[in-house]
Design a protein around this motif. Structure first.
Motif, PDB file in Angstrom:
ATOM      1  N   HIS A  23      -8.902   8.871  -0.867  1.00 59.48           N
ATOM      2  CA  HIS A  23      -9.018   7.970   0.106  1.00 59.48           C
ATOM      3  C   HIS A  23     -10.017   8.191   0.522  1.00 59.48           C
ATOM      4  O   HIS A  23     -10.588   7.774   1.763  1.00 59.48           O
ATOM      5  CB  HIS A  23      -8.461   8.250   1.682  1.00 59.48           C
ATOM      6  N   MET A  24     -11.050   8.100  -0.226  1.00 63.05           N
ATOM      7  CA  MET A  24     -13.007   8.430  -0.430  1.00 63.05           C
ATOM      8  C   MET A  24     -13.352   7.841  -1.195  1.00 63.05           C
ATOM      9  O   MET A  24     -12.652   6.723  -1.990  1.00 63.05           O
ATOM     10  CB  MET A  24     -12.880   9.927  -0.800  1.00 63.05           C
ATOM     11  N   CYS A  25     -14.746   6.944  -1.086  1.00 62.70           N
ATOM     12  CA  CYS A  25     -14.884   5.802  -1.689  1.00 62.70           C
ATOM     13  C   CYS A  25     -15.792   6.516  -2.621  1.00 62.70           C
ATOM     14  O   CYS A  25     -16.903   7.318  -2.466  1.00 62.70           O
ATOM     15  CB  CYS A  25     -15.699   4.905  -0.425  1.00 62.70           C
ATOM     16  N   PHE A  26     -15.229   6.714  -4.115  1.00 62.12           N
ATOM     17  CA  PHE A  26     -16.765   6.392  -4.983  1.00 62.12           C
ATOM     18  C   PHE A  26     -16.933   5.579  -5.791  1.00 62.12           C
ATOM     19  O   PHE A  26     -16.368   4.382  -5.770  1.00 62.12           O
ATOM     20  CB  PHE A  26     -15.932   7.449  -6.262  1.00 62.12           C
ATOM     21  N   SER A  27     -18.432   5.420  -5.760  1.00 63.92           N
ATOM     22  CA  SER A  27     -19.272   4.184  -6.708  1.00 63.92           C
ATOM     23  C   SER A  27     -20.035   5.370  -7.481  1.00 63.92           C
ATOM     24  O   SER A  27     -20.660   6.523  -7.760  1.00 63.92           O
ATOM     25  CB  SER A  27     -20.487   4.020  -5.865  1.00 63.92           C
TER      26      SER A  27
ATOM     27  N   SER B 123       0.445  -1.317  -0.324  1.00 59.47           N
ATOM     28  CA  SER B 123      -0.304   0.842   0.523  1.00 59.47           C
ATOM     29  C   SER B 123       1.090   1.368   0.054  1.00 59.47           C
ATOM     30  O   SER B 123       0.732   2.587  -0.897  1.00 59.47           O
ATOM     31  CB  SER B 123      -0.850  -0.187   1.220  1.00 59.47           C
TER      32      SER B 123
ATOM     33  N   GLN C 246     -10.397  11.577   7.772  1.00 59.09           N
ATOM     34  CA  GLN C 246      -9.354  10.583   6.684  1.00 59.09           C
ATOM     35  C   GLN C 246      -8.887  11.021   5.966  1.00 59.09           C
ATOM     36  O   GLN C 246      -7.553  11.329   5.685  1.00 59.09           O
ATOM     37  CB  GLN C 246      -9.930   9.029   6.505  1.00 59.09           C
TER      38      GLN C 246
ATOM     39  N   SER D 243     -22.222   7.882  -5.664  1.00 60.46           N
ATOM     40  CA  SER D 243     -22.249   8.483  -4.335  1.00 60.46           C
ATOM     41  C   SER D 243     -20.755   8.573  -4.228  1.00 60.46           C
ATOM     42  O   SER D 243     -19.807   7.945  -4.539  1.00 60.46           O
ATOM     43  CB  SER D 243     -22.861   7.069  -3.698  1.00 60.46           C
ATOM     44  N   VAL D 244     -20.280   9.008  -3.028  1.00 57.15           N
ATOM     45  CA  VAL D 244     -19.105   9.737  -2.967  1.00 57.15           C
ATOM     46  C   VAL D 244     -19.737   9.155  -1.213  1.00 57.15           C
ATOM     47  O   VAL D 244     -20.098  10.309  -0.452  1.00 57.15           O
ATOM     48  CB  VAL D 244     -18.735  10.819  -2.892  1.00 57.15           C
ATOM     49  N   GLN D 245     -18.552   9.293  -0.410  1.00 64.52           N
ATOM     50  CA  GLN D 245     -18.745   8.422   0.524  1.00 64.52           C
ATOM     51  C   GLN D 245     -17.439   8.724   1.470  1.00 64.52           C
ATOM     52  O   GLN D 245     -16.139   7.880   0.708  1.00 64.52           O
ATOM     53  CB  GLN D 245     -19.853   6.509   1.422  1.00 64.52           C
ATOM     54  N   PHE D 246     -16.890   9.263   2.110  1.00 65.29           N
ATOM     55  CA  PHE D 246     -16.034   9.306   3.478  1.00 65.29           C
ATOM     56  C   PHE D 246     -15.931   9.674   4.701  1.00 65.29           C
ATOM     57  O   PHE D 246     -17.298  10.495   4.846  1.00 65.29           O
ATOM     58  CB  PHE D 246     -15.114  10.647   2.148  1.00 65.29           C
TER      59      PHE D 246
END
Length: 156
Positions: A92-96, A48, A108, A101-104
């Protein structure tokens, strides 16, 4: 390197304690079994950190610095470093995309940007990927280890 490790570890412990006090601690995502712990720590140590540093410092900062040579904060931080750090934070964000959608987690993302600036500064000063890779791996190991220990402590 030792100074960074000590400061980062102290900050991580304080952060962990705050998550306990605010009841926002997120437990380790896998069962606490030796293969899961060793695999996760090994991934953080060897894959990583080094791979992200190659992408965000060696590649991104090098290209950005060819296009943008300006510096800010009395010449201490390059715009190339800042832009690469923001992109690092966004990574370091979660994209779909389907559905979009964007989750973060704000903490972090902000921490990733701040650490990205430190890693980038180290890269610019040393002209070597060795130190940012090592710093990134150390910070990943510290946070994952605290997460593992925290999961163990809170599950008792």
């Amino acid at each position: 390197m030792l100074k960074f490790t000590l400061l980062f570890t102290a900050g991580s412990v304080v952060s962990y304690l705050l998550t306990l006090l605010t009841d926002s601690f997120q437990a380790f995502a896998y069962p606490l079994a030796a293969p899961n712990i060793i695999g996760h720590l090994g991934f953080q140590l060897f894959l990583s950190g080094p791979s992200e540093e190659l992408i965000f410092r060696a590649f991104s900062m090098t290209l950005l610095s060819l296009m943008i040579r300006k510096r800010m904060m009395n010449g201490k931080v390059s715009y190339a470093n800042l832009i690469a750090a923001v992109i690092f934070g966004m990574a370091h964000m979660c994209f779909s995309f389907s559905p979009f959608s964007v989750q973060f987690g704000s903490f972090q993302v902000i921490l990733s940007i701040v650490l990205g600036i430190f890693y980038g500064d180290c890269y610019e000063k040393t002209k070597s990927m060795y130190y940012p890779m090592l710093m990134h791996s150390i910070s990943n190991i510290v946070t994952v280890s605290i997460s593992i220990l925290g999961t163990y402590v809170t599950s008792k």
